[in-house]
Design a protein around this motif. Structure first.
Motif, short mmCIF file in Angstrom:
data_model
loop_
_atom_site.label_atom_id
_atom_site.label_comp_id
_atom_site.label_asym_id
_atom_site.label_seq_id
_atom_site.Cartn_x
_atom_site.Cartn_y
_atom_site.Cartn_z
N LEU A 94 28.93 38.97 44.98
CA LEU A 94 28.84 38.13 44.03
C LEU A 94 30.07 37.88 43.33
O LEU A 94 30.75 36.97 42.79
N SER A 95 30.70 39.12 42.92
CA SER A 95 32.10 38.93 42.39
C SER A 95 33.15 38.47 43.19
O SER A 95 34.18 37.92 43.00
N ARG A 96 33.03 38.67 44.62
CA ARG A 96 33.89 37.94 45.37
C ARG A 96 33.64 36.52 45.65
O ARG A 96 34.82 35.79 46.05
N ALA A 97 32.55 36.12 45.62
CA ALA A 97 32.34 34.77 45.26
C ALA A 97 33.02 34.15 44.20
O ALA A 97 33.67 33.02 44.53
N VAL A 98 32.98 34.62 43.10
CA VAL A 98 33.64 34.03 42.07
C VAL A 98 35.18 34.15 42.31
O VAL A 98 35.78 33.13 42.15
N ALA A 99 35.60 35.58 42.94
CA ALA A 99 37.10 35.15 43.03
C ALA A 99 37.52 34.25 44.13
O ALA A 99 38.75 33.92 44.09
N ALA A 100 36.45 33.87 45.03
CA ALA A 100 36.81 32.97 46.04
C ALA A 100 37.03 31.27 45.47
O ALA A 100 37.42 30.40 46.39
N THR A 133 34.72 34.15 31.92
CA THR A 133 34.93 35.46 31.73
C THR A 133 35.44 36.10 32.96
O THR A 133 36.36 37.32 32.83
N MET A 134 34.72 36.05 34.05
CA MET A 134 35.28 36.63 35.24
C MET A 134 36.66 36.02 35.76
O MET A 134 37.56 37.22 36.12
N ALA A 135 36.81 34.84 35.75
CA ALA A 135 38.09 34.49 36.32
C ALA A 135 39.23 34.62 35.51
O ALA A 135 40.54 34.79 35.93
N ALA A 136 39.02 34.63 34.16
CA ALA A 136 40.25 34.53 33.01
C ALA A 136 40.22 35.98 32.47
O ALA A 136 41.24 36.11 31.71
N GLN A 137 39.57 36.68 32.50
CA GLN A 137 39.53 38.13 31.80
C GLN A 137 39.44 39.29 32.75
O GLN A 137 40.24 40.01 32.87
N HIS A 148 29.16 36.79 22.30
CA HIS A 148 29.35 35.98 23.44
C HIS A 148 29.37 36.66 24.78
O HIS A 148 28.85 36.44 25.85
N ALA A 149 30.63 37.55 24.65
CA ALA A 149 30.88 38.31 26.15
C ALA A 149 32.01 39.26 25.91
O ALA A 149 32.75 38.96 24.74
N VAL A 150 31.63 40.62 26.33
CA VAL A 150 32.61 41.48 26.38
C VAL A 150 33.11 41.71 27.94
O VAL A 150 32.29 41.57 28.80
N ASN A 151 34.40 41.86 27.97
CA ASN A 151 35.16 41.95 29.23
C ASN A 151 36.36 42.96 29.29
O ASN A 151 36.87 43.27 28.27
N LEU A 152 37.08 43.07 30.39
CA LEU A 152 38.18 43.65 30.58
C LEU A 152 39.25 42.87 29.69
O LEU A 152 39.31 41.70 29.82
N ALA A 153 40.18 43.46 29.04
CA ALA A 153 41.09 42.85 28.34
C ALA A 153 42.27 42.30 29.47
O ALA A 153 42.32 42.99 30.27
N ALA A 154 42.57 41.19 29.17
CA ALA A 154 43.86 40.58 29.94
C ALA A 154 45.22 40.79 29.39
O ALA A 154 46.22 41.56 29.84
#
Length: 419
Positions: A111-117, A220-224, A261-267
């Motif tokens: 699933l994470s690879r699909a987002v990265a794709a 969140t996945m693609a930008a963070q 709303h969302a917690v994620n890796l800092a960019a």
């Protein structure tokens, strides 16, 4: 400076810069999708505390400088989306689903690879379209409240030239002074000054899930998350991507019922804790990210004060500060969107549809922009001869820096990604 104090100070700076540079975006986003002032304050408190707790847990567990933050592009998406069908409870339900999707991406690497794709130009163009409305706020503020906005923009320009990391906090400080000098003295914020959690029972709405939950997950996945991993990789670490997704996704789902709303890796701020300024020894930099986590959680206790500040200000002035905070992200997103000549038209279509902010069938513009750009790319992109796949580097979408240090061995610390 002593070696033990350096990473602690770096962590304090990371927390201060991360909070001051974008809390206005979070409050604006939560209010845009239907939160009351108290609910928005509760959401800011939730993402601060759970981001901090996630950073402390991951830092202590993996001994890596894994910085955690809220999703600033995700908050900008909320501004662009506006009210959703079903109101605030439906928005909270979308936050829960988005967090669970992040957990799923950590549990199921495909699933994470699909987002990265997702083609980088399309993802970047969607992000640029989401950011554009807020990034125009400084211009509107200069026209509507020039006496207040002029000094804010001037200080931002000067600090952006000579001390870039302090540009947005400095602009915010000037805005606070301007608000203090001009706000009516007897107008207390309805959120109150003390931290409070205001729970909401989530509800599920199909239009909110499609128009908010899925775009929030993708942004969140693609930008963070992906750029945040790339920053750590660039400094020679092997970040535990799967573990980070599971922890931050769970934190997002827990924060959602109280408005987060969302917690994620800092960019953007990740380099402050992972770079050599945090400590010459890469094995000691985790102290900076743990300190930043503690600092962010403590800053969250001021969510009521921050919300009151927003209420006392002309709305366009606070939006202007938020827009200044996102200028760099917009520039990076536009550059990434237009980097591939064969995908430029599709990227422009994605950008235009998203920035238009239209809502169709109760679904916001971010989803339709992604769909329109993807179809455009499929219909008109010329096929290329097959070539060997490029090595994965995590990619950057939101203009996040991915500094590299020549001569550093990859995988110096940590465990293989996906664990």
């Amino acid at each position: 400076m002593t070696g033990s104090l350096q990473p602690v100070l770096a962590g304090v700076v990371t927390a201060l810069v991360g909070f001051a540079s974008s809390f206005t975006v979070v409050l604006a986003g939560l209010r845009a999708v239907g939160a009351t002032d108290t609910q928005a304050s509760s959401g800011l408190l939730a993402v601060c505390v759970l981001s901090g707790a996630s950073a402390v847990w991951l830092g202590l567990r993996h001994r890596l400088p894994i910085s955690i933050a809220w999703s600033t592009p995700g908050a900008a998406l909320l501004v662009a989306t506006g009210p959703v069908a079903g109101g605030w409870p439906a928005a909270v339900g979308a936050f829960v689903v988005s967090g669970l999707l992040i957990v799923a991406a950590g549990l199921f690497p495909p699933l994470s690879r699909a987002v990265a794709a997702i083609p980088k130009p399309i993802a970047a163009a969607m992000l640029a379209g989401v950011l554009l409305p807020l990034c125009t706020a400084p211009v509107r503020a200069l026209v509507e409240v020039p006496a207040l906005a002029g000094p804010v923009v001037l200080v931002w320009l000067l600090l952006h030239r000579y001390a870039r990391r302090w540009a947005v906090p400095g602009a915010l400080a000037v805005a606070v002074v301007a608000i203090a000098l001009t706000a009516p003295p007897a107008r207390p914020g309805s959120a109150g000054l003390w931290p409070v959690l205001d729970p909401t029972v989530p509800s599920l709405s199909l239009s909110a899930l499609v128009g908010l939950a899925v775009p929030l997950f993708l942004v969140t996945m693609a930008a963070q998350n992906v750029p945040g991993m790339a920053v750590l990789t660039g400094y020679g670490y092997r970040p535990p991507f799967g573990s980070a997704l599971r922890v931050t996704g769970l934190a997002s789902a827990v924060a959602a019922p109280v408005g987060g709303h969302a917690v994620n890796l800092a960019a953007i701020t990740a380099a402050l804790a992972a770079g050599p300024d945090a400590h010459p020894d890469p094995d000691r930099r985790w102290i900076a990210s743990v300190t930043a986590g503690v600092g962010l959680a403590l800053l969250g206790l001021g969510a009521g004060v921050a919300t009151t500040l927003v209420l006392l200000s002309p709305p366009v002035l606070i939006e202007a500060v938020a827009g200044l905070a996102l200028v760099g992200a917009l520039a990076g997103a536009l550059a990434a969107a237009l980097a591939e000549p064969d995908a430029r038209e599709a990227a422009v279509v994605t950008f235009v549809v998203t920035a238009a902010g239209v809502s169709l069938l109760g679904v916001g513009g971010a989803f339709w922009g992604l769909l329109a750009g993807g179809l455009m790319l499929l219909l008109f992109r010329r096929p290329r001869p097959a070539t060997a796949p490029a090595p994965e580097d995590g990619g950057t979408v939101a203009g996040a820096a991915t500094p590299r240090q020549p001569g550093r061995r990859p995988g110096r610390r940590g465990v293989p990604a996906g664990r």
